[in-house]
Design a protein around this motif. Sequence first.
Motif, PDB file in Angstrom:
ATOM      1  N   UNK A  37       0.845  -1.207   0.000  1.00 22.42           N
ATOM      2  CA  UNK A  37       0.000   0.000   0.000  1.00 22.42           C
ATOM      3  C   UNK A  37       0.878   1.255   0.000  1.00 22.42           C
ATOM      4  N   UNK A  38       0.414   2.354  -0.574  1.00 23.41           N
ATOM      5  CA  UNK A  38       1.202   3.599  -0.592  1.00 23.41           C
ATOM      6  C   UNK A  38       1.528   4.075   0.820  1.00 23.41           C
ATOM      7  N   UNK A  39       2.749   4.563   0.984  1.00 15.60           N
ATOM      8  CA  UNK A  39       3.178   5.028   2.297  1.00 15.60           C
ATOM      9  C   UNK A  39       4.206   6.148   2.142  1.00 15.60           C
ATOM     10  N   UNK A  40       4.007   7.207   2.901  1.00 17.17           N
ATOM     11  CA  UNK A  40       4.973   8.293   2.982  1.00 17.17           C
ATOM     12  C   UNK A  40       5.559   8.270   4.381  1.00 17.17           C
ATOM     13  N   UNK A  41       6.864   8.179   4.456  1.00 14.19           N
ATOM     14  CA  UNK A  41       7.556   8.186   5.743  1.00 14.19           C
ATOM     15  C   UNK A  41       8.219   9.547   5.892  1.00 14.19           C
ATOM     16  N   UNK A  72       5.875   2.864  -4.493  1.00 10.48           N
ATOM     17  CA  UNK A  72       4.731   3.245  -3.650  1.00 10.48           C
ATOM     18  C   UNK A  72       5.133   3.675  -2.238  1.00 10.48           C
ATOM     19  N   UNK A  73       6.404   3.599  -1.924  1.00  5.32           N
ATOM     20  CA  UNK A  73       6.864   4.072  -0.621  1.00  5.32           C
ATOM     21  C   UNK A  73       7.842   5.218  -0.853  1.00  5.32           C
ATOM     22  N   UNK A  74       7.646   6.294  -0.106  1.00  6.28           N
ATOM     23  CA  UNK A  74       8.481   7.481  -0.256  1.00  6.28           C
ATOM     24  C   UNK A  74       8.950   7.958   1.114  1.00  6.28           C
ATOM     25  N   UNK A  75      10.059   8.688   1.096  1.00  7.13           N
ATOM     26  CA  UNK A  75      10.574   9.287   2.325  1.00  7.13           C
ATOM     27  C   UNK A  75      10.771  10.780   2.096  1.00  7.13           C
ATOM     28  N   UNK A  76      10.145  11.589   2.913  1.00  7.67           N
ATOM     29  CA  UNK A  76      10.370  13.031   2.912  1.00  7.67           C
ATOM     30  C   UNK A  76      11.197  13.318   4.162  1.00  7.67           C
ATOM     31  N   UNK A  77      12.464  13.626   3.967  1.00  2.52           N
ATOM     32  CA  UNK A  77      13.375  13.823   5.093  1.00  2.52           C
ATOM     33  C   UNK A  77      13.748  15.298   5.203  1.00  2.52           C
ATOM     34  N   UNK A  94       0.560  16.615   1.651  1.00  7.34           N
ATOM     35  CA  UNK A  94      -0.611  16.933   0.828  1.00  7.34           C
ATOM     36  C   UNK A  94      -0.560  16.331  -0.579  1.00  7.34           C
ATOM     37  N   UNK A  95       0.510  16.528  -1.343  1.00  7.23           N
ATOM     38  CA  UNK A  95       0.535  15.936  -2.694  1.00  7.23           C
ATOM     39  C   UNK A  95       0.494  14.407  -2.673  1.00  7.23           C
ATOM     40  N   UNK A  96       1.143  13.821  -1.678  1.00  6.41           N
ATOM     41  CA  UNK A  96       1.134  12.364  -1.552  1.00  6.41           C
ATOM     42  C   UNK A  96      -0.294  11.868  -1.332  1.00  6.41           C
TER      43      UNK A  96
END
Length: 165
Positions: A37-41, A72-77, A94-96
Motif C-alpha cells: 500500500x502507498x506510504x509516505x515516511x 509506492x513508498x516514499x521518504x520526505x526527510x 498533501x501531494x502524496x
Amino acid sequence: MVSSHFSGGCPCESGRGIHLCGNGTNNAEISAMMAPKPQLIVSDGKDWTLAVPELEFPFIQRTYELYGKKDLVENAHFAKEGHDFGISKRMALYPFMAKYLNLDLNKVKNDKGEIDESTCVIEPKEKLLVFGDKGEKLPKNALKDINKLYEMFGEKNLKVYEVKK
C-alpha cells in the motif's frame, strides 16, 4: 514515527504489545508490513528518525520491492528540522495524499499555485481535550495508572520489554 531503535517514550506511543510480538519487532518492520500500500515516511534530523534515509527507509523500500511496488513508498526527510508536524512536513504530505486518494489539490491552491492552509480552522486546545483537562471524563474502565498497564503485560512480557530497553 519510524525508527528501528526507538519505539516511543511513553505507553501512549510505544505500542509495547506490538513490539513484544514473537521475539520482538520495531517500527521499521511494522511500517514494512504496510507493503504494497502507498506510504509516505516523514523523518527529520533532530530526533530518532534522523537515520531513516540511510537505515529504515532502504529496508522498507526493499520490502516494497519484493511486491514490485518500490515506487509506492516514499521518504520526505528534513535534515535540519525537528520533531513536529510543521508546514514543510504537511506540504510533503498533501501531494502524496492527493495522489493516492484522488484528490484535487487545485481546490486548496492560492493564486500563486501554492497550497493554502488559511481556510483551515485550528481548534483551541480545550476543545480537543475530549476526556477533560486531567482525564476526568475518561471511561470508567480506562487504564489510568502505568502500573495497571504493566500488569496487563504480565511478568514475562515486562521482563522482555526491560531487556530490550
